[in-house]
Scaffold this active site. Structure first.
Site, PDB file in Angstrom:
ATOM      1  N   SER A  97     -20.708  -1.431  -6.447  1.00 13.98           N
ATOM      2  CA  SER A  97     -21.776  -0.791  -5.591  1.00 13.98           C
ATOM      3  C   SER A  97     -21.660  -1.143  -4.182  1.00 13.98           C
ATOM      4  CB  SER A  97     -23.107  -1.033  -5.960  1.00 13.98           C
ATOM      5  OG  SER A  97     -23.333  -0.066  -7.267  1.00 13.98           O
ATOM      6  N   SER A 115     -23.767   2.047  -5.310  1.00 11.23           N
ATOM      7  CA  SER A 115     -25.080   2.570  -5.067  1.00 11.23           C
ATOM      8  C   SER A 115     -25.629   1.787  -3.745  1.00 11.23           C
ATOM      9  CB  SER A 115     -26.072   1.772  -6.170  1.00 11.23           C
ATOM     10  OG  SER A 115     -26.064   0.435  -6.191  1.00 11.23           O
ATOM     11  N   LYS A 128     -30.493  -3.424   1.724  1.00  7.96           N
ATOM     12  CA  LYS A 128     -30.507  -2.454   0.690  1.00  7.96           C
ATOM     13  C   LYS A 128     -31.864  -2.076  -0.115  1.00  7.96           C
ATOM     14  CE  LYS A 128     -28.188  -0.874  -3.548  1.00  7.96           C
ATOM     15  NZ  LYS A 128     -27.272  -1.121  -4.587  1.00  7.96           N
TER      16      LYS A 128
END
Length: 424
Positions: free
Chosen positions: A177, A153, A78
């Site tokens: 997330s 996210s 990420k």
């Protein structure tokens, strides 16, 4: 488009590498070929660096050096987690051009285990959102219906796994997330206990709640990655017979989601938990801590934020100090109550998200505004710092639905054992 790794497990990939049926270089080629730009899972692809790592992995295996279950495996990271030599953009124009000079601690552990870092995945701007549709490089898109959100996210990481681009990806989880995009995209996502995986080298959102987590096709693959990240030796999977499982209630859930998920554990007794109060505590602490991180940027360069992020930060900045102090005190009480609940039950179960993935840009849903609804069943376990796992539970209206399992720190294997038994 379905990528090469769709439906493949880490055990299968590892077996192919050890038998000579595949090479790390060949697996990397398949990963690169599988990246579908239309889904916007990746913001940076490091083909050259990954190729060098794959060659090194192959040379080590040929020489008899095996670093473990992730040796030679393509992995995505990420884009709020530093990877040396690659941009860390956080989905924001604020960090345009920034290149990390060292690996985050979790990335260093992956490299030490022989993993091949393919690139960086799309994140909701600064990880401050659960929808995954707000970033300078645009939204990550759900592989099951690209008109719908991936969740966030860690949306890009979930999409990369769900679409078969890579078998494993790192994400972060402050209020859900990792688990939210896992549920929406039909993969497994694991948030360890607070502090179990170091956050050094990860851009902070809310330091009281930030966790590094993993996304993979199955719960067993999440377990493998978690054990590597925490330095635990491989062992025989645990037994799951006789587990005391409670069904958690306390927040609205869409009927079609509840029907699918509850059907996996129809005999589990119900326990009511103050999920709404926990969410209120979460919001007061997260908003205060997030604004502290961004206060100067909000004042000095507000135009560099995505409008939705700037609006959230400005509202967060209005949180009074007394509310943060009170929420911190209430959190301590809730942690004691949570420990008591987990003395009565081994595992807590509930849906991961109360709805299926909405369309990108949709501001409302049947259960109210999208952002609060998305976090309502996941953020309580960040408040309590408990390990939580989301696994595919089936579909509702053709879209994936997730089952969430929660337990006490140190008992993570109960989650993986139960998930293996319940896999649809």
């Amino acid at each position: 488009m379905t990528g090469f790794f769709a439906g493949r497990t880490l055990d299968g990939v590892r077996g192919d590498l050890r038998s000579g049926a595949a090479t790390a270089a060949g697996l990397l080629d398949r990963a690169l070929e599988s990246i579908d730009p239309a889904l916007n899972a990746f913001v940076t692809v490091d083909a050259e660096g990954a190729a060098a790592a794959a060659r090194a992995a192959d040379e080590e295996l040929a020489a008899g050096r095996d670093r473990g279950p992730l040796h030679g495996v393509p992995v995505a990271v990420k884009d709020i987690i530093d990877v040396a030599g690659l941009p860390t953009g956080m989905g924001s124009a604020h960090f345009d051009g920034y290149v990390a000079d060292r690996d985050a601690a979790c990335v260093a552990r992956l490299r030490a285990a022989g993993a091949v870092i393919v690139g960086k995945t799309t994140t909701h701007e600064f990880a401050y959102g659960a929808s995954g549709d707000t970033a300078v490089n645009g939204p990550s898109r759900n592989p099951h219906d690209p008109s719908r959100i991936s969740g966030g996210s860690s949306g890009g990481s979930a999409v990369a796994v769900a679409a078969g681009m890579v078998p494993l990806a790192l994400g972060t989880d402050t209020g859900g997330s990792v688990r939210i995009p896992a549920a929406f995209c039909g993969v497994a996502g694991f948030k360890p206990a607070y502090g179990a995986v170091p956050t050094e080298g990860v851009f902070p959102l809310s330091v009281s709640f930030d966790h590094v987590g993993v996304l993979a096709a199955t719960a067993a693959d999440c377990r493998t990655a978690y054990r590597v990240l925490t330095g635990q030796p491989e062992d025989v999977p645990p037994r799951h017979e006789g587990l005391r499982v409670a069904w958690i209630e306390g927040a609205p859930v869409a009927d079609e989601v509840a029907e699918v998920v509850r059907g996996l554990l129809p005999d589990a007794p119900a326990e009511r938990v103050e999920l709404r109060e926990l969410r209120r505590v979460f919001a007061a602490i997260q908003d205060s801590e997030a604004y502290e991180v961004h206060a100067e940027r909000v004042a000095d360069a507000p135009e560099l934020y995505q409008p939705a992020t700037l609006d959230r930060l400005r509202r967060a900045g209005e949180t009074p100090g007394w509310r943060y102090v009170r929420a911190s005190r209430e959190r301590a009480r809730f942690m004691e109550e949570g420990a008591g609940l987990l003395r009565r039950h081994d595992v807590l179960a509930l849906p991961t998200v109360p709805i299926t993935a909405p369309e990108i840009g949709r501001a409302e849903c049947a259960l109210g505004r999208v952002q609060p609804a998305l976090l309502s069943l996941t953020c309580p376990w960040n408040v309590l710092g408990l390990p939580a796992l989301s696994v595919p539970a089936g579909t509702a209206g053709g879209l994936p639905v997730g089952l969430q399992l929660v337990t006490s720190p140190g008992r993570e294997d109960l989650l993986f054992a139960l998930a293996g038994r319940l896999a649809p």
